[in-house]
Each structure stands twice: as structure tokens, then as C-alpha cells.
Design a protein around this motif. Structure first.
Motif, PDB file in Angstrom:
ATOM      1  N   CYS A  71      -1.612   5.113  -1.624  1.00  0.00           N
ATOM      2  CA  CYS A  71      -1.619   4.439  -0.329  1.00  0.00           C
ATOM      3  C   CYS A  71      -1.622   2.923  -0.522  1.00  0.00           C
ATOM      4  N   CYS A  72      -2.420   2.455  -1.474  1.00  0.00           N
ATOM      5  CA  CYS A  72      -2.481   1.009  -1.737  1.00  0.00           C
ATOM      6  C   CYS A  72      -1.131   0.479  -2.195  1.00  0.00           C
ATOM      7  N   THR A  73      -0.420   1.255  -3.036  1.00  0.00           N
ATOM      8  CA  THR A  73       0.858   0.761  -3.551  1.00  0.00           C
ATOM      9  C   THR A  73       1.968   0.822  -2.511  1.00  0.00           C
ATOM     10  N   MET A  74       1.911   1.773  -1.597  1.00  0.00           N
ATOM     11  CA  MET A  74       3.011   1.944  -0.646  1.00  0.00           C
ATOM     12  C   MET A  74       2.786   1.207   0.667  1.00  0.00           C
ATOM     13  N   VAL A  75       1.561   1.154   1.148  1.00  0.00           N
ATOM     14  CA  VAL A  75       1.300   0.531   2.442  1.00  0.00           C
ATOM     15  C   VAL A  75       1.042  -0.963   2.282  1.00  0.00           C
ATOM     16  N   TRP A  76       0.207  -1.304   1.326  1.00  0.00           N
ATOM     17  CA  TRP A  76      -0.144  -2.711   1.119  1.00  0.00           C
ATOM     18  C   TRP A  76       0.475  -3.213  -0.179  1.00  0.00           C
ATOM     19  N   SER A  77       1.758  -2.961  -0.357  1.00  0.00           N
ATOM     20  CA  SER A  77       2.421  -3.264  -1.616  1.00  0.00           C
ATOM     21  C   SER A  77       2.444  -4.754  -1.949  1.00  0.00           C
ATOM     22  N   ASP A  78       2.340  -5.610  -0.944  1.00  0.00           N
ATOM     23  CA  ASP A  78       2.381  -7.041  -1.238  1.00  0.00           C
ATOM     24  C   ASP A  78       1.069  -7.553  -1.820  1.00  0.00           C
ATOM     25  N   GLY A  84      -3.681  -0.707  -6.794  1.00  0.00           N
ATOM     26  CA  GLY A  84      -3.313   0.657  -6.386  1.00  0.00           C
ATOM     27  C   GLY A  84      -2.829   1.490  -7.548  1.00  0.00           C
TER      28      GLY A  84
END
Length: 126
Positions: A71-78, A84
Motif C-alpha cells: 500500500c505504501c509503495t502504490m498509494v504514497w509512491s512519491d 514501503g
């Protein structure tokens, strides 16, 4: 006058008899003694139960951790891409260690209960 002595008998079906025995067992002053085969079955089941519980708990928690990392890598990737990935890898490591944990705990339980199981098995064979 003739007296008629009629006797009425009724037998319960197998399902009703089992239910009667189950209900009666609740109110019996002492629980009936377990026979040796039932003890052997119970001990055999108790060998794997602690390992199964520990492995499932670790697996479920690790899966949730891995999902949070994804979730951290895909939603808050910036902002949370690198953390993540690290969180996801920690989850994957936890998932990979669940089965070896099960094997280790089960092996210890087998070693612990082996003498009693062997004693009961020998008694049943004789």
C-alpha cells in the motif's frame, strides 16, 4: 372382569439416542473415563495444534505487514516508496518463516509427547 396388562415400549432412533447420551453426559456427576484409543487420538491431535496456531498467527500478521508495505509503495509512491519496499520485504520474510516455525514447534511437541504416545500404542497393540 379381565384385567388387561398391556405393555407399551418405545425405542428411540439412533440420532435420538445419541442426543440423549450427549445431554445425559452433561449432567453426569463424573465424566466417563476416556478409553486408550481416544487418549491416543487426542494426544496425536495435540502435537500439531500449538505449531499450527503459531504459524497461522505469524503468517496472517506477516501478510498484513506485506500488504501495508505494498500500500505504501502504490498509494504514497512519491513519499513512502522505499519504506514501503522495506516493510513489504519484512512481511515476506515473516511469511517465509511461518512454515519452518510450524515444523520446529511440531517436532518439539512430538519429542515431548512421544513416550506417552508410544506407551499407549504399545498397550493397545498387546
Amino acid at each position: 372382569m379381565e384385567e388387561k396388562h398391556e405393555i407399551f415400549t418405545y425405542t428411540y432412533s439412533a440420532a435420538q439416542q445419541e442426543e440423549v447420551k450427549r445431554i445425559r453426559g452433561k449432567y453426569a456427576p463424573l465424566a466417563p473415563e476416556e478409553d486408550k484409543m481416544e487418549q491416543l487420538r487426542r494426544l496425536d491431535k495435540s502435537v500439531t495444534k500449538p505449531g499450527l496456531i503459531a504459524a497461522l498467527t505469524l503468517g496472517i500478521i506477516s501478510t498484513l505487514i506485506m500488504g501495508f508495505g505494498m500500500c505504501c509503495t502504490m498509494v504514497w509512491s512519491d513519499t513512502l516508496f522505499i519504506p514501503g519496499v522495506v516493510i513489504g520485504v519484512v512481511g515476506i520474510i515473516g511469511i517465509c518463516t511461518a512454515y519452518p516455525l510450524y515444523i520446529r514447534i511440531t517436532k518439539k511437541q512430538r519429542e515431548k509427547l512421544a513416550p506417552e504416545i508410544m506407551r499407549l500404542a504399545d498397550e493397545l497393540i498387546k
